[in-house]
Design a protein around this motif. Structure first.
Motif, mmCIF file in Angstrom:
data_model
loop_
_atom_site.group_PDB
_atom_site.id
_atom_site.type_symbol
_atom_site.label_atom_id
_atom_site.label_comp_id
_atom_site.label_asym_id
_atom_site.label_seq_id
_atom_site.Cartn_x
_atom_site.Cartn_y
_atom_site.Cartn_z
ATOM 1 N N ARG A 163 -103.602 21.123 -11.180
ATOM 2 C CA ARG A 163 -103.132 19.738 -11.096
ATOM 3 C C ARG A 163 -103.552 19.102 -9.779
ATOM 4 O O ARG A 163 -104.001 17.951 -9.738
ATOM 5 C CB ARG A 163 -101.616 19.699 -11.239
ATOM 6 N N LEU A 164 -103.420 19.847 -8.680
ATOM 7 C CA LEU A 164 -103.772 19.291 -7.385
ATOM 8 C C LEU A 164 -105.293 19.152 -7.240
ATOM 9 O O LEU A 164 -105.788 18.190 -6.644
ATOM 10 C CB LEU A 164 -103.201 20.170 -6.269
ATOM 11 N N GLU A 179 -85.054 18.099 -3.413
ATOM 12 C CA GLU A 179 -85.233 17.583 -4.779
ATOM 13 C C GLU A 179 -85.029 16.067 -4.806
ATOM 14 O O GLU A 179 -85.804 15.332 -5.434
ATOM 15 C CB GLU A 179 -84.245 18.256 -5.727
ATOM 16 N N ALA A 197 -99.133 16.418 -3.058
ATOM 17 C CA ALA A 197 -99.714 15.514 -4.052
ATOM 18 C C ALA A 197 -99.209 14.093 -3.850
ATOM 19 O O ALA A 197 -99.978 13.120 -3.936
ATOM 20 C CB ALA A 197 -99.372 16.003 -5.457
ATOM 21 N N GLN A 198 -97.920 13.959 -3.554
ATOM 22 C CA GLN A 198 -97.369 12.620 -3.321
ATOM 23 C C GLN A 198 -97.976 11.989 -2.072
ATOM 24 O O GLN A 198 -98.292 10.795 -2.067
ATOM 25 C CB GLN A 198 -95.848 12.716 -3.191
ATOM 26 N N GLU A 244 -91.298 9.823 -5.640
ATOM 27 C CA GLU A 244 -91.943 9.538 -6.924
ATOM 28 C C GLU A 244 -91.578 8.139 -7.411
ATOM 29 O O GLU A 244 -92.436 7.372 -7.872
ATOM 30 C CB GLU A 244 -91.514 10.586 -7.961
ATOM 31 N N ASP A 295 -95.602 23.280 -0.117
ATOM 32 C CA ASP A 295 -95.090 22.508 -1.252
ATOM 33 C C ASP A 295 -96.202 21.617 -1.825
ATOM 34 O O ASP A 295 -96.578 20.601 -1.227
ATOM 35 C CB ASP A 295 -93.896 21.661 -0.806
ATOM 36 N N GLU A 296 -96.720 21.985 -2.996
ATOM 37 C CA GLU A 296 -97.813 21.229 -3.596
ATOM 38 C C GLU A 296 -97.364 19.854 -4.071
ATOM 39 O O GLU A 296 -98.133 18.887 -4.020
ATOM 40 C CB GLU A 296 -98.412 22.016 -4.766
ATOM 41 N N HIS A 297 -96.134 19.767 -4.562
ATOM 42 C CA HIS A 297 -95.646 18.490 -5.083
ATOM 43 C C HIS A 297 -95.634 17.432 -3.983
ATOM 44 O O HIS A 297 -96.102 16.301 -4.177
ATOM 45 C CB HIS A 297 -94.246 18.673 -5.666
ATOM 46 N N ARG A 349 -88.010 14.323 -3.083
ATOM 47 C CA ARG A 349 -89.185 14.310 -3.968
ATOM 48 C C ARG A 349 -89.047 13.229 -5.033
ATOM 49 O O ARG A 349 -89.983 12.467 -5.294
ATOM 50 C CB ARG A 349 -89.331 15.668 -4.660
#
Length: 760
Positions: free
Chosen positions: A233-234, A159, A196-197, A166, A191-193, A162
């Motif tokens: 979103r992705l 967490e 995406a980053q 960001e 992990d999509e987040h 991430r």
């Protein structure tokens, strides 16, 4: 007890930091008691709960009394009788507010969530992530509840990482984010987040194709493993990247993005480090005195492990940073690191720009000591050859501490620099057994104590040999320790055969010190025993890796050295690391211990035909040359291009696509490239020698490595002249002349023509 200043660290191996410095907590169950209390800091934990967490189903009749003794011991470590208070129905850790690193991390994460200043968020989240020293609760395995807590703390770290990514994206740090995000998506493939980053960071770094490829790899992974597609979103982000939507363009960099971070060069600590209590106490006593400490001892005894372990423990006492360099003083087949090379790395880490980098070694020493003046720095100088190699690297500031490790006692430093000696002997019998406990678990060792002690003695209580034997036992849980000890007893004949190998006697002279006769197995025989369990591809790679000239090697270079596809080398590297014959000391880069490199070199000479050794070196040099050429063209597209023959079959060069990636590759591979140029000239690959020197010249010039530029071009000129390559001589003359011009020196016997070419 509020305000005692005690901190319990759980985000890594469990340990205590008090006013006098870090304190080790000996014993698995004692660490488990402390961890349980610390995870409930300020709250009562019942006796029944503590017993359940610490012992589980393996409950001794004397558990309550043993728990009391553990608490008494922990009070002594914490330094205050009232640090652990009896409060019905159990105990409470009462060391004041924010007495654990977990609490500190949670506070920093909360502050970052509340802050509206992105620069402030980056600072807070960076500080939070830095609190993790490795896997949380790394040395209290065996308790289901503590393992659950370790998983929770690992999720908390994710967490934090991430959130930090960001925040850094928002302040324009996308280019520097890419390597870390690439590591994270490998560790968390669904992990999509994070994906995406990474996509956004790549796109903002001008790498649109790689950003789209990242999305498509995730899509394929999700479909194959989970039967689902990426989120809307992705998918929207992929579309925005494809159409180059201005809404996802990079923000303007802030002042924070341009700031130089605090140097943090320490390699990872060994999670299973054990013992050395007297030496740790001695180091703790010196932390505030500054000056120099020399840790000396025979090869493989654990000097680096002690220095790095203590450095991590003491890092908080050096808020201005920690510098580290491997001086390669006793690295077989390699030349020791020049002090100027090490100084260049230190000055870069301290924020000195290439334009300010002096060309004169004495001026570098002066700038280094001026830069560190008034700072509180820890400097670790590992594997030093002699005092002369060390002296230019000593900070000279009373607020700094230098830790030097060496096989030599470095008496001149003790005499003239007032260095404090910390000699290191073999592990004690108790510490050797504890090392096996940490690697194999307490239950297995306590079930066969005589066999464990036999293993320790037959490994001469040498940490490197114990680690290799423990790796074999850990990956073959059906083996009893008695069976492992029996195998070691059978190695006497093997040891005798190895001692008779005249062909490798010179190369393996470092191993002769561990020929223990009847008392302990020759360490070469332990290595041989471990190698016999390897698959044929892994055994071959182990031998070929000794031909690599650098201090470490990347995974792509390993594949080319072996002549296999990159995806095929991964499982073989994993096999070697699991056997403790090779170490992944940082993500994607692997290294030998000096003794293992010497042993592997002997095996290569014995088992690999000369033609195969030459072919492997040829593939390695092809990999270095073609990748360096590709990176140089990215950095200097207007330089005149040199012609290259196609790489040999089995070579897969890397292709850096951006200036950031090309610079990162050159930076990581520089020690390898500097060793590859003389290797090529020495092994009859003169064309590779001058071409490789040419491809490096732009980077060396740009980064201020003037001495290395000069040295590589001298080798290049000699190599090209030896084979009568006029084009190579012309390139080398010109580059050598430019280096001489920068350094304001002549280089006989070609000084006149060299200077003339430099001025054209």
């Amino acid at each position: 007890m509020a305000g005692t200043g005690v901190r319990v660290r759980l985000l890594g191996p469990v340990e205590v930091v008090v006013a006098d410095g870090p304190q080790a907590v000996n014993g698995l169950r004692r660490r488990a008691v402390l961890a349980t209390l610390a995870l409930h800091a300020g709250r009562v934990v019942s006796v029944d709960r503590l017993i359940d967490v610490v012992w589980g189903d393996d409950l001794p009749a004397t558990a309550a009394n043993t728990l009391q003794r553990h608490v008494s011991y922990l009070r002594g470590v914490l330094g205050e009788p009232g640090s652990i208070v009896v409060r019905q129905p159990g105990y409470v850790l009462d060391t004041g507010p924010e007495s654990t690193d977990v609490q500190a991390a949670e506070r920093l994460l909360d502050l970052a969530r509340r802050s509206t200043d992105r620069t402030e968020q980056v600072a807070q989240l960076t500080a939070a992530v830095a609190l993790w020293r490795g896997p949380p609760l790394a040395d209290v395995a065996g308790s289901p509840w503590l393992e659950e807590q370790a998983e929770h703390l690992a999720r908390l770290r994710l967490e934090a990482e991430r959130a930090l990514a960001e925040a850094r994206l928002s302040v324009g740090e996308h280019a520097r984010l890419v390597p870390g995000l690439e590591r994270l998506v490998r560790e968390h493939p669904f992990d999509e987040h994070l994906h995406a980053q990474l996509m956004l960071a790549l796109y903002r770094d001008g790498r649109q194709g790689e950003a789209v490829a990242t999305y498509r790899r995730l899509r394929d992974t999700l479909r194959e493993n989970l039967g689902i597609d990426p989120s809307l979103r992705l998918r929207d982000l992929e579309c925005a990247i494809l159409r180059q939507d201005t809404a996802i363009a990079a923000p303007a960099p802030t002042a924070a993005a341009a700031q130089v971070p605090v140097a943090a060069q320490l390699p990872p600590s060994v999670p299973t480090f054990t013992g050395r209590d007297a030496e740790l106490v001695a180091l703790d006593a010196l932390v505030d005195r500054g000056g120099t400490v020399v840790i000396s001892g025979t090869a493989g005894v654990g000097k680096t492990a002690l220095a790095v372990h203590w450095a991590h423990r003491a890092a908080e006492r050096f808020p201005d940073g920690q510098l580290y360099v491997n001086l390669r003083g006793f690295d077989p087949g390699a030349t020791p690191t020049e002090p100027a090379r090490a100084l260049h790395g230190f000055l870069e880490a301290l924020g000195v720009a290439a334009a300010r980098m002096p060309s004169d070694p004495d001026a570098m020493v002066s700038l280094y000591r001026t830069t560190v003046a008034g700072r509180r720095l820890l400097v670790v100088l590992d594997n030093a050859r002699d005092a002369e190699q060390v002296r230019p690297l000593l900070p000279g500031s009373p607020d700094c501490l230098a830790i030097v490790t060496s096989r030599d006692q470095l008496v001149p430093l003790v005499v003239t620099e007032s260095a404090q000696p910390v000699p290191l002997d073999l592990l004690s019998p108790d510490d050797a057994r504890d090392l096996l406990v940490r690697r194999l678990g307490e239950s297995q060792v306590t079930a066969e104590p005589a066999a464990a002690d036999d293993i320790a003695e037959r490994c001469a209580r040498l940490p490197i040999a114990l680690a290799i034997v423990a790796a074999r036992a850990a990956t073959n849980r059906h083996f009893s320790l008695a069976a492992v000890a029996g195998e070691l007893r059978d190695l006497d004949a093997v040891a005798g055969e190895l001692r008779d190998l005249d062909a490798v006697a010179g190369e393996l002279s470092d191993l002769d010190a561990f020929d223990g006769g009847d008392e302990a197995t020759d360490v070469r025989a332990v290595f041989s025993w471990s190698c016999r369990t390897l698959s044929p591809p892994a055994a071959r790679l182990f031998r070929l890796l000794s031909l690599h000239p650098g201090p470490d090697v990347s995974a792509p270079a390993v594949a080319s050295l072996a002549g296999v596809a990159p995806q095929a080398s991964g499982p073989v590297l994993t096999e070697l690391t699991r056997a403790n014959l090779f170490t992944e000391h940082t993500y994607g880069r692997y290294a030998f211990h000096d003794l293992l490199r010497a042993y592997a070199a002997g095996l290569a000479d014995e088992a690999e035909p000369a033609a195969e050794r030459d072919a492997a070196v040829h593939r390695l040099l092809d990999h270095c040359l073609h990748t360096a050429h590709a990176a140089d063209l990215v950095l200097h597209p207007h330089f005149s291009e040199i012609s290259l023959a196609p790489p040999r079959a089995g070579v897969t060069p890397e292709r850096p696509r951006s200036k950031v990636a090309a610079t990162a590759w050159f930076t990581a591979e520089l020690p390898v490239l500097l060793a590859a140029v003389p290797l090529a000239a020495r092994r009859g690959f003169e064309g590779h020698a001058w071409r490789l020197a040419w491809t490096m010249a732009g980077f060396l010039h740009r980064q201020g490595y003037w001495q290395d530029w000069l040295g590589t071009q001298r080798i290049a000129l000699a190599a090209a002249s030896h084979i009568g390559d006029q084009a190579g001589q012309g390139h080398a003359h010109r580059s050598l002349g430019l280096a001489c011009s920068r350094l304001r020196r002549h280089t006989p016997p070609t000084s006149r023509s060299t200077w003339r070419l430099a001025r054209t």
